[in-house]
Scaffold this motif. Structure first.
Motif, PDB file in Angstrom:
ATOM      1  N   LEU A 222      49.480   1.770  78.871  1.00 17.65           N
ATOM      2  CA  LEU A 222      49.167   2.603  79.787  1.00 17.65           C
ATOM      3  C   LEU A 222      48.234   2.007  80.859  1.00 17.65           C
ATOM      4  O   LEU A 222      47.129   1.734  80.981  1.00 17.65           O
ATOM      5  CB  LEU A 222      48.245   3.494  79.277  1.00 17.65           C
ATOM      6  N   PRO A 223      49.135   1.134  81.689  1.00 17.47           N
ATOM      7  CA  PRO A 223      48.420   0.372  82.690  1.00 17.47           C
ATOM      8  C   PRO A 223      47.518   1.165  83.741  1.00 17.47           C
ATOM      9  O   PRO A 223      46.697   0.513  84.283  1.00 17.47           O
ATOM     10  CB  PRO A 223      49.619  -0.419  83.305  1.00 17.47           C
ATOM     11  N   GLU A 224      47.771   2.391  84.076  1.00 18.93           N
ATOM     12  CA  GLU A 224      47.332   3.117  84.875  1.00 18.93           C
ATOM     13  C   GLU A 224      45.954   3.798  84.448  1.00 18.93           C
ATOM     14  O   GLU A 224      45.619   4.181  83.475  1.00 18.93           O
ATOM     15  CB  GLU A 224      48.126   4.330  85.311  1.00 18.93           C
ATOM     16  N   THR A 225      44.986   3.624  85.286  1.00 23.29           N
ATOM     17  CA  THR A 225      43.470   4.219  85.216  1.00 23.29           C
ATOM     18  C   THR A 225      43.409   5.293  86.049  1.00 23.29           C
ATOM     19  O   THR A 225      43.622   5.207  87.135  1.00 23.29           O
ATOM     20  CB  THR A 225      42.534   2.918  85.329  1.00 23.29           C
ATOM     21  N   ARG A 226      42.871   6.421  85.622  1.00 28.04           N
ATOM     22  CA  ARG A 226      42.424   7.654  86.331  1.00 28.04           C
ATOM     23  C   ARG A 226      41.065   8.073  86.143  1.00 28.04           C
ATOM     24  O   ARG A 226      40.444   7.895  84.929  1.00 28.04           O
ATOM     25  CB  ARG A 226      43.392   8.793  85.963  1.00 28.04           C
ATOM     26  N   THR A 227      40.722   8.642  87.151  1.00 31.25           N
ATOM     27  CA  THR A 227      39.110   9.047  87.197  1.00 31.25           C
ATOM     28  C   THR A 227      39.196  10.667  87.192  1.00 31.25           C
ATOM     29  O   THR A 227      39.990  10.981  88.300  1.00 31.25           O
ATOM     30  CB  THR A 227      38.320   8.151  88.135  1.00 31.25           C
ATOM     31  N   GLY A 228      38.382  11.419  86.528  1.00 30.34           N
ATOM     32  CA  GLY A 228      38.226  12.999  86.915  1.00 30.34           C
ATOM     33  C   GLY A 228      36.873  13.278  86.921  1.00 30.34           C
ATOM     34  O   GLY A 228      35.847  12.643  86.499  1.00 30.34           O
ATOM     35  N   LEU A 229      36.685  14.206  87.998  1.00 31.71           N
ATOM     36  CA  LEU A 229      35.531  14.813  88.203  1.00 31.71           C
ATOM     37  C   LEU A 229      35.005  16.171  87.752  1.00 31.71           C
ATOM     38  O   LEU A 229      35.943  17.031  88.037  1.00 31.71           O
ATOM     39  CB  LEU A 229      35.246  14.676  89.805  1.00 31.71           C
ATOM     40  N   GLY A 230      33.896  16.632  87.145  1.00 34.53           N
ATOM     41  CA  GLY A 230      33.746  17.927  86.882  1.00 34.53           C
ATOM     42  C   GLY A 230      32.302  18.369  87.370  1.00 34.53           C
ATOM     43  O   GLY A 230      31.387  17.411  87.222  1.00 34.53           O
ATOM     44  N   PHE A 231      32.106  19.478  87.469  1.00 33.92           N
ATOM     45  CA  PHE A 231      30.861  19.961  88.040  1.00 33.92           C
ATOM     46  C   PHE A 231      30.531  21.440  87.682  1.00 33.92           C
ATOM     47  O   PHE A 231      31.562  22.313  87.565  1.00 33.92           O
ATOM     48  CB  PHE A 231      30.695  19.967  89.559  1.00 33.92           C
ATOM     49  N   ASP A 232      29.500  21.870  87.047  1.00 35.70           N
ATOM     50  CA  ASP A 232      29.389  23.327  86.404  1.00 35.70           C
ATOM     51  C   ASP A 232      28.152  23.570  86.778  1.00 35.70           C
ATOM     52  O   ASP A 232      27.025  22.915  86.493  1.00 35.70           O
ATOM     53  CB  ASP A 232      29.731  23.484  85.061  1.00 35.70           C
ATOM     54  N   VAL A 233      27.661  24.945  86.969  1.00 33.37           N
ATOM     55  CA  VAL A 233      26.457  25.567  87.002  1.00 33.37           C
ATOM     56  C   VAL A 233      26.332  26.865  86.215  1.00 33.37           C
ATOM     57  O   VAL A 233      27.445  27.595  86.269  1.00 33.37           O
ATOM     58  CB  VAL A 233      26.118  25.980  88.514  1.00 33.37           C
ATOM     59  N   HIS A 234      25.093  27.069  85.694  1.00 33.58           N
ATOM     60  CA  HIS A 234      25.244  28.438  84.931  1.00 33.58           C
ATOM     61  C   HIS A 234      23.598  28.679  85.347  1.00 33.58           C
ATOM     62  O   HIS A 234      22.790  27.998  85.238  1.00 33.58           O
ATOM     63  CB  HIS A 234      25.269  28.448  83.299  1.00 33.58           C
ATOM     64  N   ARG A 235      23.572  30.205  85.335  1.00 32.92           N
ATOM     65  CA  ARG A 235      22.423  30.846  85.520  1.00 32.92           C
ATOM     66  C   ARG A 235      21.480  31.028  84.516  1.00 32.92           C
ATOM     67  O   ARG A 235      21.898  31.333  83.356  1.00 32.92           O
ATOM     68  CB  ARG A 235      22.632  32.053  86.432  1.00 32.92           C
ATOM     69  N   PHE A 236      20.030  30.821  84.430  1.00 34.44           N
ATOM     70  CA  PHE A 236      19.314  31.323  83.231  1.00 34.44           C
ATOM     71  C   PHE A 236      19.203  32.657  83.151  1.00 34.44           C
ATOM     72  O   PHE A 236      19.096  33.261  84.238  1.00 34.44           O
ATOM     73  CB  PHE A 236      17.805  30.625  83.571  1.00 34.44           C
ATOM     74  N   GLY A 237      19.152  33.375  82.106  1.00 31.75           N
ATOM     75  CA  GLY A 237      18.907  34.916  81.865  1.00 31.75           C
ATOM     76  C   GLY A 237      17.482  34.886  81.086  1.00 31.75           C
ATOM     77  O   GLY A 237      16.715  33.998  80.783  1.00 31.75           O
ATOM     78  N   ASP A 238      17.569  35.975  80.214  1.00 29.05           N
ATOM     79  CA  ASP A 238      16.357  36.277  79.537  1.00 29.05           C
ATOM     80  C   ASP A 238      16.123  35.165  78.197  1.00 29.05           C
ATOM     81  O   ASP A 238      17.149  34.522  77.866  1.00 29.05           O
ATOM     82  CB  ASP A 238      16.269  37.700  79.036  1.00 29.05           C
ATOM     83  N   GLY A 267      27.733  22.059  80.251  1.00 28.60           N
ATOM     84  CA  GLY A 267      28.082  20.420  79.846  1.00 28.60           C
ATOM     85  C   GLY A 267      29.471  20.350  79.611  1.00 28.60           C
ATOM     86  O   GLY A 267      29.975  19.614  80.041  1.00 28.60           O
ATOM     87  N   LEU A 268      29.800  20.890  78.550  1.00 22.65           N
ATOM     88  CA  LEU A 268      31.059  21.001  78.238  1.00 22.65           C
ATOM     89  C   LEU A 268      32.168  21.441  79.124  1.00 22.65           C
ATOM     90  O   LEU A 268      33.208  20.905  79.229  1.00 22.65           O
ATOM     91  CB  LEU A 268      31.461  21.562  76.602  1.00 22.65           C
ATOM     92  N   HIS A 269      31.837  22.490  79.964  1.00 18.20           N
ATOM     93  CA  HIS A 269      32.601  22.744  81.237  1.00 18.20           C
ATOM     94  C   HIS A 269      32.992  21.538  82.015  1.00 18.20           C
ATOM     95  O   HIS A 269      34.131  21.608  82.537  1.00 18.20           O
ATOM     96  CB  HIS A 269      32.089  24.108  81.730  1.00 18.20           C
ATOM     97  N   ALA A 270      31.885  20.992  82.342  1.00 24.61           N
ATOM     98  CA  ALA A 270      32.030  20.122  83.511  1.00 24.61           C
ATOM     99  C   ALA A 270      32.906  18.805  82.851  1.00 24.61           C
ATOM    100  O   ALA A 270      33.661  18.342  83.337  1.00 24.61           O
ATOM    101  CB  ALA A 270      30.674  19.420  83.635  1.00 24.61           C
ATOM    102  N   ILE A 271      32.781  18.554  81.614  1.00 26.35           N
ATOM    103  CA  ILE A 271      33.601  17.495  81.068  1.00 26.35           C
ATOM    104  C   ILE A 271      34.986  17.955  80.843  1.00 26.35           C
ATOM    105  O   ILE A 271      35.913  17.140  81.167  1.00 26.35           O
ATOM    106  CB  ILE A 271      32.846  17.248  79.555  1.00 26.35           C
ATOM    107  N   ALA A 272      35.301  19.071  80.473  1.00 28.87           N
ATOM    108  CA  ALA A 272      36.514  19.626  80.504  1.00 28.87           C
ATOM    109  C   ALA A 272      37.291  19.591  81.807  1.00 28.87           C
ATOM    110  O   ALA A 272      38.593  19.214  81.855  1.00 28.87           O
ATOM    111  CB  ALA A 272      36.796  21.028  79.684  1.00 28.87           C
ATOM    112  N   ASP A 273      36.728  20.091  82.932  1.00 26.58           N
ATOM    113  CA  ASP A 273      37.297  19.956  83.924  1.00 26.58           C
ATOM    114  C   ASP A 273      37.518  18.529  84.708  1.00 26.58           C
ATOM    115  O   ASP A 273      38.465  18.310  85.301  1.00 26.58           O
ATOM    116  CB  ASP A 273      36.192  20.818  85.328  1.00 26.58           C
ATOM    117  N   ALA A 274      36.690  17.643  84.134  1.00 22.44           N
ATOM    118  CA  ALA A 274      36.863  16.407  84.493  1.00 22.44           C
ATOM    119  C   ALA A 274      38.087  15.779  83.925  1.00 22.44           C
ATOM    120  O   ALA A 274      38.943  15.085  84.524  1.00 22.44           O
ATOM    121  CB  ALA A 274      35.651  15.413  84.012  1.00 22.44           C
ATOM    122  N   ILE A 275      38.133  16.162  82.574  1.00 16.38           N
ATOM    123  CA  ILE A 275      39.450  15.691  81.848  1.00 16.38           C
ATOM    124  C   ILE A 275      40.903  16.251  82.681  1.00 16.38           C
ATOM    125  O   ILE A 275      41.779  15.510  82.960  1.00 16.38           O
ATOM    126  CB  ILE A 275      39.337  16.143  80.469  1.00 16.38           C
TER     127      ILE A 275
END
Ligand code: MG
Length: 382
Positions: A222-238, A267-275
């Protein structure tokens, strides 16, 4: 693939062993090889053959259950006290399907190539009754002070392949224990063993050093290296009823809940999107639409696992993740070890391949006003 007659084939993968020489509690066929259990590679390699009977130790259920979900053509059967009994149990499980041919493979040989697989299938389809992959022995062999003539000496590998009825009858009649199925079929039926050219890389993982060697070989492919980026925001509630929120798969004490359709683990959403970004597979909103009620409240570990499955289906290997939590609260410093352990298990990464950092925004913006939190993740895959 050489399986124009694919419907006539089935395979048996013997994975019932305890793997005690490996020096860990985890049976070696389930040890982590570049992010997947060793056994996963054998099952993937045999997908093209036809139905697979996976012979297991039932006490390993939590370990093989995810693989049975991932590969729907698998039939699970419980093994016996010896490898030979396990193979026999596997053969019996195919009694109703009655394939014309069957191949038997070790769970701990993850680097079976398509070419070697084709060679043994072709040999049996051309009439061989008792075929095994084998490689010539190159090293000098010595017993005591005596050099053994290695002329014609072969090291036996798997898969071994046979007409199904012949293998079943041979196992039914066998009264003694054989080292391998080609030896058994010869001993019980007299069918000469046909040696089919194996592959030096199709070795059996027995020691931790073998595991490292297999990982080096896999990464070299697997000579190729790739990079992926993820970002996520969630709003606070009660305030959450549980007193905790989900962040990076961990339960973190918080006096504010996170609002979201799933468990809102940004946190996991950002990681999943990056993958997903490394394989051009869209984003998690595409895979798990918020409009679909079945994902309501779901554990976001399932989302990450799905992203990893898609990566693995393309033979990708996750090597590193770096994470930045942006939040005034909660403070995660105290929970760092718990989070790293969760992520290490979920991502099959050592903790030194997981960067985990947090920052506030100096009271500025929506994060600064504690209206919500944000997570950025970047992953590296081979
Ligand atoms: Mg989200």
């Amino acid at each position: 693939m050489a399986t124009s007659q694919g419907k006539n084939w089935a395979s048996i993968v013997v994975a019932a062993g305890a793997g005690t020489r490996f020096g860990t509690d985890l049976p070696k066929q389930y040890a982590n090889l570049a992010g997947r259990p060793i056994l996963d590679y054998a099952l993937k390699a045999l997908q093209s053959v036809g139905p697979i009977v996976l012979v297991v130790d039932p006490s390993h259920q939590p370990l093989y259950a995810p693989l049975a979900v991932k590969y729907p053509n698998i039939r699970i059967v419980n093994g016996g006290a010896t490898r030979q009994e396990s193979v026999k149990a596997g053969l019996k499980r195919l009694n109703d399907a009655k394939p014309q041919y069957v191949m038997i493979h070790d769970a701990a040989r993850p680097l079976l190539s398509n070419d070697a697989l084709s060679r043994i299938q072709s040999a049996v389809e051309a009439g061989a009754k008792n075929a095994t992959l084998a490689v010539p022995v190159i090293d000098t062999l010595i017993r005591g002070n005596d050099v053994i003539d290695r002329n014609g000496v072969q090291a036996i590998q798997t898969p071994q392949a046979f007409p199904y009825d012949l293998a079943m009858n041979a196992h039914d009649s066998a009264q003694k224990n054989y080292t391998d199925d080609a030896g058994l079929v010869f001993g019980e039926t007299g069918a000469d063993i046909q040696f089919v050219q194996g592959d030096a890389e199709n070795f059996k993982i027995t020691t931790p050093e073998d595991l490292e060697r297999a990982e080096r070989i896999l990464l070299a492919r697997l000579p190729e290296t790739r990079t992926g980026l993820g970002f996520d925001v969630h709003r606070f509630g009660d305030a959450p009823v549980s007193g905790t929120i989900k962040l990076f798969g961990a339960d973190i004490p918080s006096d504010k809940s996170l609002i979201g359709h799933s468990d809102a683990d940004a946190g996991l959403h950002a990681i999943a999107d990056a993958i997903l970004g490394t394989i051009g597979a869209g984003d998690i909103g595409l895979l798990f639409p918020p409009s679909d009620p079945q994902w309501k409240g779901m554990d976001s570990a399932i989302i990450v696992q799905k992203a990893l499955d898609l990566l693995h289906a393309k033979d990708g290997v996750l090597r590193h993740v770096d994470i930045m939590l942006m939040a005034e609260e909660p403070r995660i410093g105290k929970h760092r070890d718990v989070i790293l352990e969760k992520l290490s298990n979920l991502l099959s990464l050592p903790s030194d391949a997981i960067g985990l950092k947090a920052t506030t925004t100096e009271k500025m913006g929506f994060i600064g006003r504690s209206e919500g939190l944000a997570v950025q993740a970047i992953v590296t895959v081979r």
